[in-house]
Design a protein around this motif. Structure first.
Motif, mmCIF file in Angstrom:
data_model
loop_
_atom_site.group_PDB
_atom_site.id
_atom_site.type_symbol
_atom_site.label_atom_id
_atom_site.label_comp_id
_atom_site.label_asym_id
_atom_site.label_seq_id
_atom_site.Cartn_x
_atom_site.Cartn_y
_atom_site.Cartn_z
ATOM 1 N N LYS A 112 39.195 37.004 38.546
ATOM 2 C CA LYS A 112 39.521 36.806 39.948
ATOM 3 C C LYS A 112 40.498 35.587 40.063
ATOM 4 O O LYS A 112 40.005 34.491 39.573
ATOM 5 N N THR A 122 44.341 37.124 37.236
ATOM 6 C CA THR A 122 44.701 38.517 36.831
ATOM 7 C C THR A 122 45.907 38.634 36.090
ATOM 8 O O THR A 122 47.081 38.176 36.758
ATOM 9 N N THR A 172 43.337 47.411 28.845
ATOM 10 C CA THR A 172 43.928 47.845 30.199
ATOM 11 C C THR A 172 45.366 47.400 30.326
ATOM 12 O O THR A 172 45.702 46.735 29.441
ATOM 13 N N TRP A 191 48.551 46.016 33.118
ATOM 14 C CA TRP A 191 48.637 45.444 34.480
ATOM 15 C C TRP A 191 50.231 45.217 34.727
ATOM 16 O O TRP A 191 50.959 44.923 33.712
ATOM 17 N N ALA A 211 30.812 49.684 33.227
ATOM 18 C CA ALA A 211 32.043 49.104 33.634
ATOM 19 C C ALA A 211 32.115 48.710 34.888
ATOM 20 O O ALA A 211 32.961 47.599 35.563
ATOM 21 N N TRP A 258 33.648 44.811 36.415
ATOM 22 C CA TRP A 258 34.686 44.581 37.249
ATOM 23 C C TRP A 258 34.010 43.769 38.572
ATOM 24 O O TRP A 258 34.784 43.227 39.245
ATOM 25 N N SER A 259 33.009 44.371 38.876
ATOM 26 C CA SER A 259 32.286 43.920 40.299
ATOM 27 C C SER A 259 32.025 42.359 39.897
ATOM 28 O O SER A 259 32.173 41.446 40.875
ATOM 29 N N LEU A 310 33.369 40.324 38.025
ATOM 30 C CA LEU A 310 34.536 39.747 38.103
ATOM 31 C C LEU A 310 35.289 39.398 39.159
ATOM 32 O O LEU A 310 36.318 38.718 39.377
ATOM 33 N N ILE A 362 36.847 41.725 40.785
ATOM 34 C CA ILE A 362 38.266 42.784 40.666
ATOM 35 C C ILE A 362 37.965 44.245 40.792
ATOM 36 O O ILE A 362 36.906 44.618 40.151
ATOM 37 N N PRO A 365 37.948 48.105 40.189
ATOM 38 C CA PRO A 365 37.630 48.589 38.958
ATOM 39 C C PRO A 365 39.071 49.380 38.599
ATOM 40 O O PRO A 365 39.972 49.661 39.467
ATOM 41 N N ARG A 366 39.452 49.225 37.224
ATOM 42 C CA ARG A 366 40.747 49.496 36.828
ATOM 43 C C ARG A 366 40.595 50.712 35.639
ATOM 44 O O ARG A 366 39.399 50.665 34.940
ATOM 45 N N TYR A 422 40.683 52.064 32.053
ATOM 46 C CA TYR A 422 40.934 51.419 30.585
ATOM 47 C C TYR A 422 40.333 52.365 29.568
ATOM 48 O O TYR A 422 40.008 53.405 29.840
#
Length: 293
Positions: A38, A41, A92, A94, A153, A157-158, A160, A162, A164-165, A167
């Motif tokens: 966080k 990114t 991932t 970005w 996953a 993400w939680s 971090l 961030i 969810p993305r 991947y």
């Protein structure tokens, strides 16, 4: 130990993608192996392909339990088989763009990376060598999106902070040589049975024994003269003379089980005659080596 070499290998593989056609975004994008965090990114800087190494474990299906036979300076032994290691990356994409355009670009880049890496069921050896991963005894197979290693996953993400993305997983299996020598004696005695008339009762058992002639520094001595002299009278037990090979090795093929014998050795540059006596064939230790003082 060698994971950074694998990172460099994957970096080179991605940079080898053509700058035109269906994978035109890959080469121009940044590549990162950092853990997404966080406030740090990749999409805040440049359009990026991120390969996060989240798991390393032994591949048990490819495990080789039997040791490998090795030979050095005339000495034979066993060496522990190399470790096969699965390196799992979360891949991932970005985008530096925001909103809907950023989502579309990141999805496009992720799809291109998926397509490009799927073209390599095994990493070409040249990429491994150029990145410093020399001495790979086996090919480095890859699996793209074939194992759900990041089952939690959402929790990842939680944790971090961030959202969810999308991947996919990239699994690369590499070979790690543990360089462990397993102490074990070489095979120095082989038993053979000969039938003279085809009847089992007529079988004659002879043993093949072998050893190495060495100097005081344990270097093998080639072209040494070795005499096998029986200490008991037996029609099958005869005297023999052999010359050591380039590794200092000698072999006698007609030793009779249970009888005693003496080994004598002479070599150019060594004035003394080396002698070693054995009470019985085969030797309890299995050691028939001779060493000059």
């Amino acid at each position: 130990m060698m994971f950074h070499y694998l990172d460099n290998t994957l970096l080179a593989l991605l940079d080898a993608a053509p700058s035109t056609g269906s994978v035109d975004l890959i080469r121009a994008s940044e590549k990162s192996f950092e853990t997404p965090e966080k406030g740090n990114t990749p999409d805040q800087a440049e359009t990026t392909i991120n390969l996060f190494l989240y798991e390393v474990k032994e591949n048990r299906e490819l495990r080789q339990t039997a040791p490998n036979k090795v030979s050095s300076n005339g000495q034979a032994g066993n060496r522990r088989a190399p470790l096969r290691v699965d390196c799992a990356y979360m891949v991932t994409a970005w985008s530096k763009k925001t909103g809907e355009n950023g989502v579309l670009e990141s999805h496009n880049l992720l799809g291109q990376a998926f397509y490009w890496l799927s073209r390599f069921p095994e990493i070409p050896e040249q990429y491994l060598t150029d990145a410093g991963m020399t001495g790979q005894l086996f090919d480095a197979p890859t699996m793209v999106a074939q194992m759900d290693g990041a089952k939690s996953a959402g929790e990842f993400w939680s944790a971090l902070g961030i959202p969810p993305r999308p991947y996919f997983n990239l699994i690369v299996t590499i070979c790690m040589d543990l360089d462990q020598q397993i102490e074990s004696p070489i095979v120095t005695t082989i038993t053979s049975r000969y039938l003279q008339t085809g009847e089992p009762s007529s079988a004659e058992e002879l043993l093949l024994i072998g050893g190495t002639v060495r100097d005081k520094d344990l270097n093998p001595i080639p072209d040494a003269w070795v005499r096998f002299e029986p200490s008991t009278i037996n029609p099958s037990q005869v005297s023999e003379i052999k010359i050591t090979d380039q590794n200092g090795r000698f072999i006698f093929s007609r030793a009779v089980r249970g009888s005693g014998f003496t080994l004598q050795a002479r070599a150019s540059g060594y004035p003394e005659t080396l002698e070693r006596s054995f009470d019985v064939v085969p030797s309890a230790s299995g050691d028939y080596d001779l060493q000059f003082p």
